[in-house]
Motif scaffolding. Sequence first.
Motif, PDB file in Angstrom:
ATOM      1  N   LYS A   1       8.248  -0.126   2.937  1.00 43.44           N
ATOM      2  CA  LYS A   1       9.308   0.872   2.875  1.00 43.44           C
ATOM      3  C   LYS A   1      10.489   0.430   3.734  1.00 43.44           C
ATOM      4  O   LYS A   1      11.617   0.858   3.528  1.00 43.44           O
ATOM      5  CB  LYS A   1       8.784   2.224   3.346  1.00 43.44           C
ATOM      6  CG  LYS A   1       7.767   2.849   2.395  1.00 43.44           C
ATOM      7  CD  LYS A   1       7.230   4.169   2.915  1.00 43.44           C
ATOM      8  CE  LYS A   1       8.252   5.273   2.799  1.00 43.44           C
ATOM      9  NZ  LYS A   1       7.675   6.592   3.146  1.00 43.44           N
TER      10      LYS A   1
ATOM     11  N   THR B   1       4.057   2.767  -5.495  1.00 43.41           N
ATOM     12  CA  THR B   1       4.621   4.097  -5.289  1.00 43.41           C
ATOM     13  C   THR B   1       4.652   4.405  -3.801  1.00 43.41           C
ATOM     14  O   THR B   1       3.619   4.323  -3.121  1.00 43.41           O
ATOM     15  CB  THR B   1       3.774   5.157  -6.014  1.00 43.41           C
ATOM     16  OG1 THR B   1       3.710   4.835  -7.402  1.00 43.41           O
ATOM     17  CG2 THR B   1       4.359   6.540  -5.827  1.00 43.41           C
ATOM     18  N   PRO B   2       5.818   4.726  -3.246  1.00 43.97           N
ATOM     19  CA  PRO B   2       5.898   4.972  -1.795  1.00 43.97           C
ATOM     20  C   PRO B   2       5.026   6.158  -1.384  1.00 43.97           C
ATOM     21  O   PRO B   2       4.953   7.170  -2.088  1.00 43.97           O
ATOM     22  CB  PRO B   2       7.384   5.273  -1.568  1.00 43.97           C
ATOM     23  CG  PRO B   2       8.082   4.678  -2.739  1.00 43.97           C
ATOM     24  CD  PRO B   2       7.129   4.793  -3.887  1.00 43.97           C
ATOM     25  N   ARG B   3       4.365   5.994  -0.260  1.00 47.82           N
ATOM     26  CA  ARG B   3       3.564   7.079   0.306  1.00 47.82           C
ATOM     27  C   ARG B   3       4.420   7.877   1.277  1.00 47.82           C
ATOM     28  O   ARG B   3       5.179   7.323   2.064  1.00 47.82           O
ATOM     29  CB  ARG B   3       2.336   6.526   1.013  1.00 47.82           C
ATOM     30  CG  ARG B   3       1.278   5.974   0.064  1.00 47.82           C
ATOM     31  CD  ARG B   3       0.242   5.147   0.780  1.00 47.82           C
ATOM     32  NE  ARG B   3      -0.359   5.840   1.907  1.00 47.82           N
ATOM     33  CZ  ARG B   3      -1.167   5.246   2.800  1.00 47.82           C
ATOM     34  NH1 ARG B   3      -1.428   3.953   2.691  1.00 47.82           N
ATOM     35  NH2 ARG B   3      -1.675   5.935   3.785  1.00 47.82           N
ATOM     36  N   ILE B   4       4.278   9.192   1.196  1.00 42.66           N
ATOM     37  CA  ILE B   4       5.051  10.098   2.047  1.00 42.66           C
ATOM     38  C   ILE B   4       4.172  10.577   3.195  1.00 42.66           C
ATOM     39  O   ILE B   4       3.035  11.017   2.985  1.00 42.66           O
ATOM     40  CB  ILE B   4       5.575  11.300   1.253  1.00 42.66           C
ATOM     41  CG1 ILE B   4       6.429  10.818   0.069  1.00 42.66           C
ATOM     42  CG2 ILE B   4       6.395  12.221   2.150  1.00 42.66           C
ATOM     43  CD1 ILE B   4       7.640  10.012   0.462  1.00 42.66           C
ATOM     44  N   ILE B   5       4.696  10.474   4.416  1.00 42.25           N
ATOM     45  CA  ILE B   5       4.035  11.042   5.592  1.00 42.25           C
ATOM     46  C   ILE B   5       4.857  12.254   6.017  1.00 42.25           C
ATOM     47  O   ILE B   5       5.893  12.115   6.678  1.00 42.25           O
ATOM     48  CB  ILE B   5       3.952  10.027   6.745  1.00 42.25           C
ATOM     49  CG1 ILE B   5       3.223   8.766   6.297  1.00 42.25           C
ATOM     50  CG2 ILE B   5       3.270  10.636   7.965  1.00 42.25           C
ATOM     51  CD1 ILE B   5       3.187   7.662   7.336  1.00 42.25           C
TER      52      ILE B   5
ATOM     53  N   ASN C   1       0.814  -1.214   0.000  1.00 42.85           N
ATOM     54  CA  ASN C   1       0.000   0.000   0.000  1.00 42.85           C
ATOM     55  C   ASN C   1       0.851   1.268   0.000  1.00 42.85           C
ATOM     56  O   ASN C   1       0.351   2.359   0.257  1.00 42.85           O
ATOM     57  CB  ASN C   1      -0.950   0.015   1.194  1.00 42.85           C
ATOM     58  CG  ASN C   1      -0.215   0.077   2.522  1.00 42.85           C
ATOM     59  OD1 ASN C   1       1.024  -0.034   2.577  1.00 42.85           O
ATOM     60  ND2 ASN C   1      -0.948   0.232   3.614  1.00 42.85           N
ATOM     61  N   GLY C   2       2.142   1.122  -0.262  1.00 42.43           N
ATOM     62  CA  GLY C   2       3.030   2.267  -0.275  1.00 42.43           C
ATOM     63  C   GLY C   2       3.706   2.548   1.046  1.00 42.43           C
ATOM     64  O   GLY C   2       4.651   3.344   1.099  1.00 42.43           O
ATOM     65  N   LEU C   3       3.239   1.888   2.121  1.00 41.77           N
ATOM     66  CA  LEU C   3       3.830   2.076   3.451  1.00 41.77           C
ATOM     67  C   LEU C   3       4.410   0.782   4.009  1.00 41.77           C
ATOM     68  O   LEU C   3       5.432   0.796   4.685  1.00 41.77           O
ATOM     69  CB  LEU C   3       2.788   2.620   4.435  1.00 41.77           C
ATOM     70  CG  LEU C   3       2.344   4.069   4.268  1.00 41.77           C
ATOM     71  CD1 LEU C   3       1.259   4.411   5.285  1.00 41.77           C
ATOM     72  CD2 LEU C   3       3.523   5.022   4.421  1.00 41.77           C
TER      73      LEU C   3
END
Length: 352
Positions: free
Chosen positions: A246, A327-331, A241-243
């Motif tokens: 990582k 695609t990596p999710r950015i927090i 889910n992108g998280l």
Amino acid sequence: MLRKLFYILLLIPFSCIDPYNVNLEEGEQLLTIEGFITTDPGPHQIKLTRTDTYGSVFEGLIRPVRQAQVNVRDSEGLVTFLTEIEPGIYETPEGFTAKLGLSYTLQIRLQDGREYASFPERVNQVAPIDNVSIRSVELATESRLETRVGVQLIAEFKDPGDQTNFYYWRTAPGSFVLVANPELYTNPPTHPTDPRGPAPKQCCAICYLVESNRIQSFTLASDEDFNGLETRRPVAFIEDNGLRFKDTYRAELKQLGISQNAHRYLRLVDQQLSITGSVFDQPPANIRGNIISLDDPDETVLGYFIAADVASQVIYIQPSDLEFRATPRIIPDDCLTVPGASLEPPSNWSFD
């Protein structure tokens, strides 16, 4: 003038409207039982709910069944009582385990005096998991422009050849290293005309997050095609889910040996969950399990009480293990702002 008024009155329709009262028949309230016990140390949970079904046009309401008396009786006569820890959720004592070779019956007495019981479920030994490997996969979806990527868990085990075995695989809630970027944090504007200004935070970029799987997927098999053989089967899928990937992801696979009747019930559930909604699909129906009302044998009770032996194995997945990545999710904030995140690793996390 009077003649004009007479014609105007003729144009106004005179009618008496009787109110139409729509009386919807209240749907049958169906008791639903979810949960199982295994040879793993407890506590194990049984969830009691009651659904109000109003037909296909209306969505059912789900209510917890409170203040029931719930116990599990084994074939040697030992009775274990469960405690209600949350509305409708009943838990065995800590450390309770099902024993191989014994049969278990779930017994329920509701606050209004109605009683329910399951048919006995025998605990049969399951083959141990020799190894869990992974396969990075990319799956097609209904949209030509989108795909799903993630990890397949592959169970490797040797099926016993002296008996017919039925397998049920599921994963325990996963946990992973949650990577955030507090250095990207920006102050929210205090006024519509104010720009967002950079305001990097000193903490925290790394947390741990334990997932709560509200909808639990599962895989089933009988050993009809691999009786007595070394077997390697894909049994679970964890979506990226992108998280999750990582950094390190911890997955725990559970392999349960279940009865033939439990396998049949779960197969019907799986078929119903896979209905796509086309006009050629069979309509969803209530699938009766192994629990009956002792007061009214014709009452429909939903759910199935399972007692099973379980084999578990943990695997840690690294980003370098994956060929396909989402695609990596950015927090852009402190990772502790994510609900459930903690700076401390879960108690079952290993650093070996």
